[in-house]
Motif scaffolding. Structure first.
Motif, PDB file in Angstrom:
ATOM      1  N   ALA A 130       7.126 -30.058  -9.971  1.00 34.68           N
ATOM      2  CA  ALA A 130       8.022 -29.354 -10.893  1.00 34.68           C
ATOM      3  C   ALA A 130       7.312 -28.238 -11.633  1.00 34.68           C
ATOM      4  O   ALA A 130       6.112 -28.309 -11.885  1.00 34.68           O
ATOM      5  N   THR A 131       8.085 -27.213 -11.987  1.00 36.67           N
ATOM      6  CA  THR A 131       7.631 -26.246 -12.981  1.00 36.67           C
ATOM      7  C   THR A 131       7.972 -26.809 -14.358  1.00 36.67           C
ATOM      8  O   THR A 131       8.982 -27.513 -14.513  1.00 36.67           O
ATOM      9  N   PRO A 132       7.165 -26.530 -15.378  1.00 33.76           N
ATOM     10  CA  PRO A 132       7.349 -27.198 -16.673  1.00 33.76           C
ATOM     11  C   PRO A 132       8.714 -26.964 -17.316  1.00 33.76           C
ATOM     12  O   PRO A 132       9.321 -27.904 -17.851  1.00 33.76           O
ATOM     13  N   GLY A 133       9.220 -25.726 -17.277  1.00 34.70           N
ATOM     14  CA  GLY A 133      10.484 -25.436 -17.941  1.00 34.70           C
ATOM     15  C   GLY A 133      11.648 -26.200 -17.346  1.00 34.70           C
ATOM     16  O   GLY A 133      12.457 -26.805 -18.072  1.00 34.70           O
ATOM     17  N   ARG A 134      11.778 -26.182 -16.029  1.00 33.53           N
ATOM     18  CA  ARG A 134      12.881 -26.900 -15.390  1.00 33.53           C
ATOM     19  C   ARG A 134      12.739 -28.407 -15.575  1.00 33.53           C
ATOM     20  O   ARG A 134      13.736 -29.120 -15.754  1.00 33.53           O
ATOM     21  N   LEU A 135      11.514 -28.929 -15.542  1.00 37.97           N
ATOM     22  CA  LEU A 135      11.313 -30.362 -15.760  1.00 37.97           C
ATOM     23  C   LEU A 135      11.821 -30.776 -17.131  1.00 37.97           C
ATOM     24  O   LEU A 135      12.493 -31.811 -17.267  1.00 37.97           O
ATOM     25  N   LEU A 136      11.523 -29.988 -18.162  1.00 42.27           N
ATOM     26  CA  LEU A 136      12.002 -30.323 -19.503  1.00 42.27           C
ATOM     27  C   LEU A 136      13.521 -30.230 -19.594  1.00 42.27           C
ATOM     28  O   LEU A 136      14.158 -31.055 -20.258  1.00 42.27           O
ATOM     29  N   ASP A 137      14.122 -29.239 -18.944  1.00 42.05           N
ATOM     30  CA  ASP A 137      15.587 -29.145 -18.919  1.00 42.05           C
ATOM     31  C   ASP A 137      16.191 -30.421 -18.347  1.00 42.05           C
ATOM     32  O   ASP A 137      17.165 -30.968 -18.897  1.00 42.05           O
ATOM     33  N   LEU A 138      15.633 -30.904 -17.253  1.00 44.93           N
ATOM     34  CA  LEU A 138      16.144 -32.123 -16.617  1.00 44.93           C
ATOM     35  C   LEU A 138      15.903 -33.352 -17.494  1.00 44.93           C
ATOM     36  O   LEU A 138      16.761 -34.235 -17.606  1.00 44.93           O
ATOM     37  N   HIS A 139      14.738 -33.394 -18.142  1.00 46.49           N
ATOM     38  CA  HIS A 139      14.421 -34.535 -19.008  1.00 46.49           C
ATOM     39  C   HIS A 139      15.354 -34.594 -20.213  1.00 46.49           C
ATOM     40  O   HIS A 139      15.825 -35.678 -20.594  1.00 46.49           O
ATOM     41  N   ARG A 140      15.659 -33.444 -20.803  1.00 43.95           N
ATOM     42  CA  ARG A 140      16.531 -33.420 -21.981  1.00 43.95           C
ATOM     43  C   ARG A 140      17.966 -33.788 -21.648  1.00 43.95           C
ATOM     44  O   ARG A 140      18.730 -34.190 -22.526  1.00 43.95           O
ATOM     45  N   GLN A 141      18.341 -33.657 -20.370  1.00 40.69           N
ATOM     46  CA  GLN A 141      19.678 -34.055 -19.936  1.00 40.69           C
ATOM     47  C   GLN A 141      19.669 -35.454 -19.308  1.00 40.69           C
ATOM     48  O   GLN A 141      20.653 -35.859 -18.675  1.00 40.69           O
ATOM     49  N   ASN A 142      18.559 -36.181 -19.500  1.00 42.44           N
ATOM     50  CA  ASN A 142      18.390 -37.542 -18.982  1.00 42.44           C
ATOM     51  C   ASN A 142      18.508 -37.625 -17.469  1.00 42.44           C
ATOM     52  O   ASN A 142      18.797 -38.698 -16.914  1.00 42.44           O
ATOM     53  N   ARG A 170       2.944 -29.280 -23.989  1.00 42.84           N
ATOM     54  CA  ARG A 170       2.798 -30.158 -25.156  1.00 42.84           C
ATOM     55  C   ARG A 170       3.960 -31.139 -25.244  1.00 42.84           C
ATOM     56  O   ARG A 170       3.779 -32.340 -25.500  1.00 42.84           O
ATOM     57  N   ASP A 171       5.182 -30.665 -25.004  1.00 43.25           N
ATOM     58  CA  ASP A 171       6.360 -31.534 -25.076  1.00 43.25           C
ATOM     59  C   ASP A 171       6.354 -32.587 -23.965  1.00 43.25           C
ATOM     60  O   ASP A 171       6.729 -33.747 -24.192  1.00 43.25           O
ATOM     61  N   ILE A 172       5.956 -32.186 -22.764  1.00 43.63           N
ATOM     62  CA  ILE A 172       5.870 -33.136 -21.661  1.00 43.63           C
ATOM     63  C   ILE A 172       4.812 -34.192 -21.948  1.00 43.63           C
ATOM     64  O   ILE A 172       5.029 -35.394 -21.752  1.00 43.63           O
ATOM     65  N   TYR A 173       3.668 -33.737 -22.445  1.00 43.76           N
ATOM     66  CA  TYR A 173       2.571 -34.644 -22.778  1.00 43.76           C
ATOM     67  C   TYR A 173       3.024 -35.696 -23.794  1.00 43.76           C
ATOM     68  O   TYR A 173       2.710 -36.889 -23.662  1.00 43.76           O
ATOM     69  N   PHE A 434      -2.127 -24.004 -26.583  1.00 43.87           N
ATOM     70  CA  PHE A 434      -0.819 -24.351 -27.118  1.00 43.87           C
ATOM     71  C   PHE A 434      -0.198 -23.252 -27.963  1.00 43.87           C
ATOM     72  O   PHE A 434       0.542 -23.492 -28.899  1.00 43.87           O
ATOM     73  N   ASN A 435      -0.527 -21.983 -27.677  1.00 44.70           N
ATOM     74  CA  ASN A 435       0.231 -20.883 -28.244  1.00 44.70           C
ATOM     75  C   ASN A 435       1.285 -20.457 -27.249  1.00 44.70           C
ATOM     76  O   ASN A 435       1.113 -20.608 -26.048  1.00 44.70           O
ATOM     77  N   THR A 436       2.358 -19.895 -27.756  1.00 48.31           N
ATOM     78  CA  THR A 436       3.454 -19.572 -26.868  1.00 48.31           C
ATOM     79  C   THR A 436       3.038 -18.565 -25.817  1.00 48.31           C
ATOM     80  O   THR A 436       3.383 -18.666 -24.669  1.00 48.31           O
ATOM     81  N   GLY A 437       2.236 -17.544 -26.181  1.00 49.91           N
ATOM     82  CA  GLY A 437       1.742 -16.573 -25.220  1.00 49.91           C
ATOM     83  C   GLY A 437       2.847 -15.698 -24.672  1.00 49.91           C
ATOM     84  O   GLY A 437       3.908 -15.571 -25.276  1.00 49.91           O
TER      85      GLY A 437
END
Length: 442
Positions: A130-142, A170-173, A434-437
């Motif tokens: 997974a790419t981090p952004g899409r993984l978090l989208d899926l995680h937040r939607q359970n 950081r959020d995934i961790y 952990f800066n947005t960059g």
């Protein structure tokens, strides 16, 4: 040493034999036993040396021998990568290694509809790339749950920070089980990556099978100085006179990719381009056609610097130097892979001297300069070396005096000259932990 001597299961050995893998690479020889033993690991190796097999083979073996069946929406192993192209490539490799195993694999990334991915994840997946952004989208939607995660792999973690994924990491961790195995693989390690490893890994084994931030010795590198406005003309000239058959070209901007592709197509060259504005299906189709030699020239932004695995690619051309020096290593790492020979040519103009100096500092070598006849630059590229110093700025060649008129015309050209002043070398950019960059790409 053989793969069998590393303790791999017979189904994995049969898969490797069908793929033509005979002898483990140095990173595989060191990583596989450590991962099988359950150690956390941070491994640095040049691109093209087999890092994916180094973590995927022992990971698949451990999942086969250990742990419960994956639950609905569950995941047993996570592999995080920075780009869609790398996600596809890593997943394809894992799928090939696992062909004889009772394990499920899948890849998720942005730029495509999320609904089919949510449907696929309902049954659970043993290995999810997974790419981090899409993984978090899926995680937040359970749609994906982390409770069963046994192993986390960070592949090309330095690039994830460069692309601004530090917040997502950081959020995934924070959401992952505290007890797990973590593996960090990358071709280069910045200080921010080492700090990240210190926070996410538990007493890791460190492997460095090659000098940090150096390109493979199998890649012959050199620079051709040229004026910016003549780069396209020079590239077309080299393409014709050198009879290049297959070339991967890197441009700095999406607009630059489109312009060069359009110019080449107008000249009858079979060319295509990939960048972040193109749909994923279009990008994948262009890459597949290039791999099949249906396209002669593939022009790309740095979205393709990592994740492109092209057999026997003979040549990489840097039409523009990258802004981030580390990307140079990854760009030219697309050639000279798996022990094959390759070439990397950079077309460099005067206002890219800062990037050139940063690359030479990073790779600890002064790149050879070869001027092309009839394309000698009017605006000379200042001399640099691996110390990072701009040694001197060569004088601009004097033009012969014009006898008679034309004074006003020549004066106008002088006034319009865009020759830059002698620049100062900038320090190689470091990405703070952990800066947005810069703006993230999913």
């Amino acid at each position: 040493m053989t793969f069998a001597s590393l303790g791999l299961l017979d189904p994995l050995l049969r898969a490797l034999d069908s793929l033509g893998y005979a002898i483990p690479t140095p990173v595989q020889a060191q990583a596989i036993p450590a991962v099988l033993a359950g150690r956390d690991l941070m491994a640095a190796a040049q691109t093209g040396t087999g890092k994916t097999a180094g973590f995927a083979l022992p990971l698949l073996q451990r999942l086969t021998l250990e742990g419960p069946t994956v639950a609905s929406n569950g995941v047993r192993a996570l592999v995080l990568v920075p780009t869609r192209e790398l996600a596809e490539q890593v997943h394809e490799s894992i799928r090939e290694y696992a062909v004889n195993l009772p394990l499920s694999t899948y890849a998720v990334y942005g730029g495509v509809s999320i609904n089919p991915q949510m449907m696929k994840l309902r049954k659970g997946v043993d290995v999810l790339v997974a790419t981090p952004g899409r993984l978090l989208d899926l995680h937040r939607q359970n749609a994906v749950k982390f409770g069963q995660v046994q192993t986390l792999v960070l592949d090309e973690a330095d690039r994830m920070l460069d692309l601004g994924f530090s917040e997502e990491l950081r959020d995934i961790y924070a959401a992952l089980p505290k007890k797990r195995q973590t593996l960090l693989f990358s071709a280069t390690f910045s200080e921010s990556i080492r700090s990240l490893a210190g926070q996410m890994l538990d007493n890791p084994l460190s492997i460095e099978v090659s000098p940090r931030n150096q390109a493979a010795s199998s890649v012959k590198q050199w620079v051709i100085p040229v004026d910016k406005k003549r780069k396209a003309e020079l590239f077309s000239h080299l393409l014709e006179t050198q009879r290049w058959t297959q070339v991967l070209v890197f441009a700095k901007t999406r607009n630059g990719v489109d312009q060069l592709v359009s110019l080449l197509q107008q000249q009858g060259v079979n060319a295509d381009g990939i960048h972040g504005d193109k749909p994923q299906a279009t990008r994948q189709r262009a890459l597949d056609r290039f791999k099949a030699s249906e396209v002669q020239i593939l022009v790309a932004t740095d979205v393709a610097a990592r994740g492109l695995d092209i057999d026997d690619l003979p040549l990489v051309v840097n039409f523009d130097l990258p802004i981030v020096a580390e990307d140079y290593v990854h760009r030219i790492g697309r050639t000279g892979r798996a022990g094959a020979l390759g070439q990397a040519i950079s077309l460099v103009c005067a206002d890219e001297v800062d990037q050139l100096a940063a690359i030479e500092v990073l790779t600890r070598q002064t790149l050879k300069r070869v001027e092309q006849q009839d394309f000698e630059p009017e605006h000379r590229v200042p001399l640099t070396d691996a110390s990072g110093q701009v040694l001197k700025k060569p004088k601009k060649p004097k033009k012969p005096k014009v006898v008679g008129g034309g004074g006003k015309k020549n004066l106008g050209k002088w006034l319009e000259s865009d020759e830059p002043a002698s620049p100062q070398v900038k320090a190689v950019r470091k990405v703070p932990l952990f800066n947005t960059g810069p703006k993230k790409k999913k």
